[in-house]
Design a protein around this motif. Structure first.
Motif, PDB file in Angstrom:
ATOM      1  N   ASP A  41       0.816  -1.196   0.045  1.00 41.21           N
ATOM      2  CA  ASP A  41       0.128   0.019   0.070  1.00 41.21           C
ATOM      3  C   ASP A  41       0.701   1.144   0.027  1.00 41.21           C
ATOM      4  N   PRO A  42       1.593   1.541  -1.026  1.00 44.00           N
ATOM      5  CA  PRO A  42       2.525   2.723  -0.741  1.00 44.00           C
ATOM      6  C   PRO A  42       1.577   3.877  -1.250  1.00 44.00           C
ATOM      7  N   PRO A  43       1.811   5.046  -0.357  1.00 40.97           N
ATOM      8  CA  PRO A  43       1.077   6.023  -0.536  1.00 40.97           C
ATOM      9  C   PRO A  43       1.402   6.834  -1.854  1.00 40.97           C
ATOM     10  N   ASP A  44       0.275   7.263  -2.493  1.00 43.59           N
ATOM     11  CA  ASP A  44       0.251   7.895  -3.944  1.00 43.59           C
ATOM     12  C   ASP A  44       1.369   9.121  -3.767  1.00 43.59           C
ATOM     13  N   ASP A  45       1.400   9.816  -2.773  1.00 37.61           N
ATOM     14  CA  ASP A  45       2.106  11.206  -2.921  1.00 37.61           C
ATOM     15  C   ASP A  45       3.581  10.668  -2.804  1.00 37.61           C
ATOM     16  N   VAL A  46       3.806   9.603  -2.308  1.00 32.61           N
ATOM     17  CA  VAL A  46       5.271   9.067  -2.390  1.00 32.61           C
ATOM     18  C   VAL A  46       5.703   8.728  -3.656  1.00 32.61           C
ATOM     19  N   VAL A  47       4.893   7.676  -4.239  1.00 33.24           N
ATOM     20  CA  VAL A  47       5.159   7.252  -5.555  1.00 33.24           C
ATOM     21  C   VAL A  47       5.299   8.451  -6.495  1.00 33.24           C
ATOM     22  N   LYS A  48       4.514   9.659  -6.558  1.00 36.56           N
ATOM     23  CA  LYS A  48       4.380  10.584  -7.338  1.00 36.56           C
ATOM     24  C   LYS A  48       5.883  11.514  -7.163  1.00 36.56           C
ATOM     25  N   LEU A  49       6.271  11.609  -5.838  1.00 32.55           N
ATOM     26  CA  LEU A  49       7.407  12.404  -5.531  1.00 32.55           C
ATOM     27  C   LEU A  49       8.539  11.348  -5.984  1.00 32.55           C
ATOM     28  N   ALA A  50       8.681  10.023  -5.900  1.00 31.05           N
ATOM     29  CA  ALA A  50       9.593   9.276  -6.620  1.00 31.05           C
ATOM     30  C   ALA A  50       9.690   9.463  -8.096  1.00 31.05           C
ATOM     31  N   GLU A  51       8.848   9.258  -8.927  1.00 31.64           N
ATOM     32  CA  GLU A  51       8.663   9.655 -10.333  1.00 31.64           C
ATOM     33  C   GLU A  51       9.228  11.220 -10.493  1.00 31.64           C
ATOM     34  N   ALA A  78      13.817   5.325   2.929  1.00 30.94           N
ATOM     35  CA  ALA A  78      12.899   6.374   1.761  1.00 30.94           C
ATOM     36  C   ALA A  78      13.640   6.136   0.614  1.00 30.94           C
ATOM     37  N   TYR A  79      15.055   5.887   0.498  1.00 31.88           N
ATOM     38  CA  TYR A  79      15.453   5.569  -0.888  1.00 31.88           C
ATOM     39  C   TYR A  79      15.094   4.297  -1.398  1.00 31.88           C
ATOM     40  N   VAL A  80      14.939   3.258  -0.514  1.00 34.26           N
ATOM     41  CA  VAL A  80      14.503   1.913  -1.107  1.00 34.26           C
ATOM     42  C   VAL A  80      13.234   2.154  -1.412  1.00 34.26           C
ATOM     43  N   VAL A  81      12.113   2.582  -0.835  1.00 38.19           N
ATOM     44  CA  VAL A  81      10.893   2.596  -1.150  1.00 38.19           C
ATOM     45  C   VAL A  81      10.659   3.449  -2.587  1.00 38.19           C
ATOM     46  N   MET A  82      11.169   4.468  -2.556  1.00 36.19           N
ATOM     47  CA  MET A  82      11.274   5.457  -3.840  1.00 36.19           C
ATOM     48  C   MET A  82      11.764   4.820  -5.146  1.00 36.19           C
TER      49      MET A  82
END
Length: 708
Positions: free
Chosen positions: A384-394, A453-457
């Motif tokens: 369940d990754p937060p959408d805002d974290v995924v968007k930040l990674a992109e 944070a790096y690994v999840v991104m």
């Protein structure tokens, strides 16, 4: 003496077959580590079996005495430290019992080649001892020599179930076992037939060596047997980072050597459930050595250091990503990550020497490599990754593809836009709430938050990554010693790169503050420094990595064949030529077959050292044979002389009965010559010179002591 010769000949075959079968465990331990533990008990069993056979009163006790002697030999070679001046003690008996009940299982929990420690090796010489005793008894008591090979065949099958021999080595082992089987069957099968069978086996072995593919075995007992961890592991080292930073002066471990290594991993965490990070690798007992990781295709060289541990807060030991060997302690290891764990999850001081593989790659090549999506654990799913974290990674990737350059871009984004926190109010935690607060709120964190944070991104954008907890290497003291303390604790991410393996990164910008390291860490630092500004980034031209030289490999199959050919070709080829020539001489029929029998006797006498010239008659041969044969053999030669006279002067009146009588005389002469002893008989069989035409001189050939 004749009885001793007969007993040793009958018992030697099954014992030799058992020893060859035991040496077929070489893929598990290495051949040199097996020679003494396997051969000494086998030879002792053979000696006791033969000596007991010489005394009728001991024949019924022979199995028990030879078994006890074999066990004593096992104890003296592997368990001498448990004996009292060489005499077995209770510890010795307990160790032997452990060899029966647990040794076979412990080696399955180890990496291979396994250590030749007694607790991992004992079951092999015990199997050899049992097979040698049973095989020798079956051979001496039964009239079916084939049954005597069954115990050694059972040992051979067990060894192949552990790990099958490679095709080239398997051919050499099969030939060695065939020779042992030939010795076992010698009293039932003539030497001529054995030689013919040996020649066929050499031909088949050669074809097998060329045609058989070198593929992994379809089944092995080794598959899926991790070593159990006897105690529950303590708290995750990731949870202890804040505590260590609050107590910076406590010593963790010391180093002798290894000053050019910038970080020392303690534990690898690649599974994230949204709240905690956990390891997923399975532990095995550390064997004698480990090769570089299977995904490391570039060249690799070994480095080493001596580590003295004070307290790591748990059973983990400082290690490297690709450990090669560990001496001074026998730890458990996760081969895929290099994590080392003390046996039985112990804690406290420890001292060991570690050697590891360091991949060799320059920074321009490293910058152009793609990531390795198939690396174990690198792309484990995120819950369940937060959408805002995924968007930040992109957003942080700026459109970069999953390459090593893209991994550096993400590293630079975190090190530029976020700050390392210090002081007593440091943040703690690494679950989704803490990571969202770090990435989208405070932007302040320790290496714990940076690495997590790096690994999840990275995983969110397709870059395989994992989290590592360990220590940075501080600068050496004035006396050259390196003391690692709590203040040096660090968490960092690693990304998987094709052909190179796992590469450590530094999103905090402080991991390499003490030392820049060499090898892979130096190439990473140079690639980081050469990274263009974000506006000038271009997609790298992907360069597939070609396999490097890697560690030095052993001799290949052709070298095995070249070494084995003269060793097997002579003892098998010469008897085969004797057999073929005898068959051709007899199949002519009539007078030619009788004259062929004369030539056969002449050449047999030459093999035993009798001087033969082309002008000698059969009666002359009989007179000359007195130096190496008894009167009965001389009489057989004289009987042959009469048949030769009929063949020479009777024309076509030589019948099948005369041919049969002539070759019966040949067999009688061979038996008579063989009564001179086993050693002269074997030497005569293996002498290739009588296969050539006789010399014209009449002098005896020198160098054959039994003919003098």
């Amino acid at each position: 003496m004749e009885r001793l010769d007969r007993l040793s000949g009958r018992a030697a075959g099954p014992v030799l077959a058992a020893a060859v079968a035991g040496l077929c465990f070489a893929p598990v331990y290495g051949l040199t580590r097996l020679l003494v533990p396997v051969l000494v008990p086998a030879l002792v069993v053979l000696a006791v079996t033969v000596l007991c056979g010489l005394r009728p009163a001991l024949v019924d006790w022979r199995p028990l005495l030879s078994t006890l002697a074999g066990l004593l030999a096992v104890a003296e070679t592997l368990l001498f430290g448990t004996t009292l001046a060489g005499l077995p003690t209770g510890r010795t008996l307990g160790a032997l019992a452990g060899g029966v009940t647990s040794s076979w299982r412990l080696v399955l929990e180890s990496t291979w080649p396994a250590r030749a420690d007694a607790d991992l090796l004992l079951f092999v010489p015990l199997l050899v001892t049992a097979a040698a005793v049973f095989g020798a008894e079956l051979r001496l008591r039964l009239r079916a020599p084939l049954a005597a090979l069954l115990p050694s065949l059972a040992v051979l099958v067990v060894g192949q179930l552990y790990r099958a021999l490679s095709p080239g080595v398997a051919v050499a082992a099969a030939l060695a076992y065939a020779m042992a089987a030939a010795v076992t069957l010698a009293s039932r099968v003539t030497l001529a037939r054995l030689a013919a069978a040996g020649a066929v086996s050499v031909l088949v072995a050669g074809l097998t060596l060329i045609l058989l593919p070198d593929r992994p075995a379809r089944f092995s007992l080794y598959d899926g047997r991790p070593a159990p961890v006897d105690a529950l592991l303590p708290a995750n080292p990731l949870d202890e980072i804040a505590y260590r930073l609050d107590h910076p002066d406590a010593e963790v471990f010391r180093l002798t050597g290894g000053s050019d290594v910038d970080r020392w991993p303690l534990v690898v965490l690649d599974d994230f459930d949204g709240a905690n990070w956990n390891p997923t690798g399975q532990y095995r007992r550390m064997g004698r050595s480990l090769p570089p990781g299977p995904r490391v295709l570039v060249g690799a060289r070994q480095r080493g250091a001596e580590v003295t541990v004070a307290d790591t807060g748990g059973p983990w030991l400082p290690s490297q990503t690709w450990p090669a060997s560990v001496d001074g302690i026998a730890p458990l290891v996760v081969p895929e990550s290099g994590v080392l764990l003390r046996p039985d999850a112990g804690t406290g001081p420890a001292r060991y020497t570690i050697r590891w593989w360091q991949p060799d790659v320059d920074w321009p090549t490293l910058s152009r490599l793609p990531v390795d999506a198939g690396a174990p654990g690198g792309l484990n799913p995120l819950p369940d990754p937060p959408d805002d974290v995924v968007k930040l990674a992109e957003q942080a990737m700026s459109g970069q593809r999953p390459t090593f350059q893209g991994a550096l871009v993400l590293e630079k984004y975190l090190s530029t836009h976020y700050h390392a926190a210090g002081g007593p109010g440091r943040p703690t935690g690494h679950g989704w709430p803490q990571l969202r607060n770090f990435l989208l709120g405070t932007r302040d964190g320790t290496s714990e938050q940076f690495a997590a944070a790096y690994v999840v991104m990275a995983r969110a954008v397709g870059i395989p990554a994992r989290l590592v907890v360990g220590f940075r290497t501080p600068r050496p003291a004035a006396d050259g010693s390196i003391v690692v303390r709590n203040r040096d604790v660090l968490a960092w991410p690693e990304v998987a790169v094709q052909g190179v393996g796992w590469v450590g990164l530094d999103p905090t910008g402080s991991a390499t503050g003490a030392t820049t390291g060499t090898g892979l860490s130096a190439a990473t630092a140079e690639a980081r420094a050469a990274l263009p500004p974000l506006g000038e980034l271009r997609e790298p031209e992907i360069t597939p990595v070609a396999p490097g030289p890697g560690p030095a490999a052993g001799p290949g199959v052709p070298w095995v064949a070249l070494v084995a050919a003269p060793l097997v070709g002579w003892p098998l080829g010469v008897p085969a030529l004797w057999t073929v020539r005898s068959w051709r001489r007899r199949r002519r029929g009539g007078a030619a077959a009788v004259l062929g029998a004369w030539a056969e006797v002449r050449d047999r006498l030459r093999a035993y050292g009798v001087a033969v010239t082309p002008g000698m008659t059969v009666r002359d041969l009989g007179a000359a044979a007195r130096t190496v044969a008894d009167d009965g053999t001389v009489g057989d030669i004289r009987e042959l002389a009469g048949l030769v006279d009929r063949a020479l002067w009777a024309g076509g009146r030589v019948g099948a009965e005369d041919v049969t009588r002539a070759w019966a005389s040949v067999r009688a002469v061979r038996r008579g010559l063989g009564r001179g002893g086993r050693l002269p008989r074997v030497r005569a069989l293996l002498d290739p010179r009588p296969l050539l035409p006789p010399a014209t001189g009449g002098r005896r050939r020198p160098g054959w002591p039994w003919a003098r």
